[in-house]
Design a protein around this motif. Structure first.
Motif, PDB file in Angstrom:
ATOM      1  N   UNK A  55       0.846  -1.185   0.000  1.00 45.29           N
ATOM      2  CA  UNK A  55       0.000   0.000   0.000  1.00 45.29           C
ATOM      3  C   UNK A  55       0.879   1.231   0.000  1.00 45.29           C
ATOM      4  N   UNK A  56       0.420   2.234  -0.681  1.00 43.91           N
ATOM      5  CA  UNK A  56       1.114   3.518  -0.687  1.00 43.91           C
ATOM      6  C   UNK A  56       0.259   4.484   0.121  1.00 43.91           C
ATOM      7  N   UNK A  57       0.758   4.957   1.256  1.00 42.32           N
ATOM      8  CA  UNK A  57      -0.052   5.873   2.060  1.00 42.32           C
ATOM      9  C   UNK A  57      -0.174   7.237   1.393  1.00 42.32           C
ATOM     10  N   UNK A  58      -1.325   7.826   1.572  1.00 38.82           N
ATOM     11  CA  UNK A  58      -1.568   9.189   1.097  1.00 38.82           C
ATOM     12  C   UNK A  58      -1.702  10.052   2.338  1.00 38.82           C
ATOM     13  N   UNK A  59      -0.813  11.005   2.486  1.00 35.40           N
ATOM     14  CA  UNK A  59      -0.794  11.831   3.680  1.00 35.40           C
ATOM     15  C   UNK A  59      -1.514  13.152   3.442  1.00 35.40           C
ATOM     16  N   UNK A  60      -2.270  13.545   4.445  1.00 37.59           N
ATOM     17  CA  UNK A  60      -2.921  14.854   4.430  1.00 37.59           C
ATOM     18  C   UNK A  60      -2.408  15.615   5.638  1.00 37.59           C
ATOM     19  N   UNK A  61      -1.928  16.803   5.413  1.00 38.71           N
ATOM     20  CA  UNK A  61      -1.413  17.597   6.514  1.00 38.71           C
ATOM     21  C   UNK A  61      -2.581  18.081   7.360  1.00 38.71           C
ATOM     22  N   UNK A  62      -2.501  17.822   8.668  1.00 39.10           N
ATOM     23  CA  UNK A  62      -3.570  18.199   9.579  1.00 39.10           C
ATOM     24  C   UNK A  62      -2.943  18.652  10.891  1.00 39.10           C
ATOM     25  N   UNK A  63      -3.489  19.684  11.483  1.00 42.19           N
ATOM     26  CA  UNK A  63      -3.011  20.197  12.754  1.00 42.19           C
ATOM     27  C   UNK A  63      -3.267  19.158  13.849  1.00 42.19           C
ATOM     28  N   UNK A  64      -2.297  18.990  14.742  1.00 39.90           N
ATOM     29  CA  UNK A  64      -2.394  17.987  15.804  1.00 39.90           C
ATOM     30  C   UNK A  64      -3.629  18.199  16.682  1.00 39.90           C
ATOM     31  N   UNK A  65      -4.014  19.443  16.907  1.00 36.66           N
ATOM     32  CA  UNK A  65      -5.193  19.735  17.730  1.00 36.66           C
ATOM     33  C   UNK A  65      -6.462  19.149  17.137  1.00 36.66           C
ATOM     34  N   UNK A  66      -6.559  19.130  15.822  1.00 33.85           N
ATOM     35  CA  UNK A  66      -7.730  18.544  15.158  1.00 33.85           C
ATOM     36  C   UNK A  66      -7.751  17.036  15.388  1.00 33.85           C
ATOM     37  N   UNK A  67      -6.587  16.399  15.289  1.00 35.13           N
ATOM     38  CA  UNK A  67      -6.502  14.962  15.530  1.00 35.13           C
ATOM     39  C   UNK A  67      -6.939  14.617  16.946  1.00 35.13           C
ATOM     40  N   UNK A  68      -6.425  15.345  17.932  1.00 36.43           N
ATOM     41  CA  UNK A  68      -6.800  15.035  19.318  1.00 36.43           C
ATOM     42  C   UNK A  68      -8.290  15.291  19.549  1.00 36.43           C
ATOM     43  N   UNK A  69      -8.836  16.291  18.891  1.00 33.64           N
ATOM     44  CA  UNK A  69     -10.274  16.555  19.010  1.00 33.64           C
ATOM     45  C   UNK A  69     -11.080  15.365  18.467  1.00 33.64           C
ATOM     46  N   UNK A  70     -10.675  14.846  17.309  1.00 38.31           N
ATOM     47  CA  UNK A  70     -11.351  13.672  16.738  1.00 38.31           C
ATOM     48  C   UNK A  70     -11.246  12.477  17.668  1.00 38.31           C
ATOM     49  N   UNK A  71     -10.068  12.263  18.243  1.00 38.27           N
ATOM     50  CA  UNK A  71      -9.881  11.142  19.147  1.00 38.27           C
ATOM     51  C   UNK A  71     -10.749  11.272  20.397  1.00 38.27           C
ATOM     52  N   UNK A  72     -10.848  12.474  20.931  1.00 37.87           N
ATOM     53  CA  UNK A  72     -11.674  12.696  22.114  1.00 37.87           C
ATOM     54  C   UNK A  72     -13.148  12.429  21.794  1.00 37.87           C
TER      55      UNK A  72
END
Length: 78
Positions: A55-72
């Motif tokens: 598999x070839x990953x496709x990366x999207x730049x995202x602010x870390x705060x958005x990631x933690x918000x999604x996880x919460x």
């Protein structure tokens, strides 16, 4: 419920398509988030060694705060 959407290059056989779609059904029993997973399947003979796929990953730049918000938001409480 996860939804898999496949697109295939012309060189992908019906047997390969069935294999990918069967795998998606199996994974769909384990994945519970309401998301869509888009997969484009391409055939190649350029893999090294005994590899049969990759598999070839496709990366999207995202602010870390958005990631933690999604996880919460995704936390499941017992």
């Amino acid at each position: 419920m996860v939804r898999f959407k496949f697109s295939y290059d012309p060189g992908i056989s019906i047997e390969q398509r069935i294999g990918f779609e069967l795998a998606a059904r199996i994974w769909g029993t384990y994945l519970t988030d309401d998301i869509a997973v888009n997969l484009h399947i391409v055939s190649t003979d350029a893999l090294e060694g005994d590899a049969i796929g990759g598999a070839i990953p496709i990366f999207h730049q995202q602010h870390y705060g958005v990631l933690t918000e999604y996880l919460e938001q995704d936390i499941t409480k017992s």
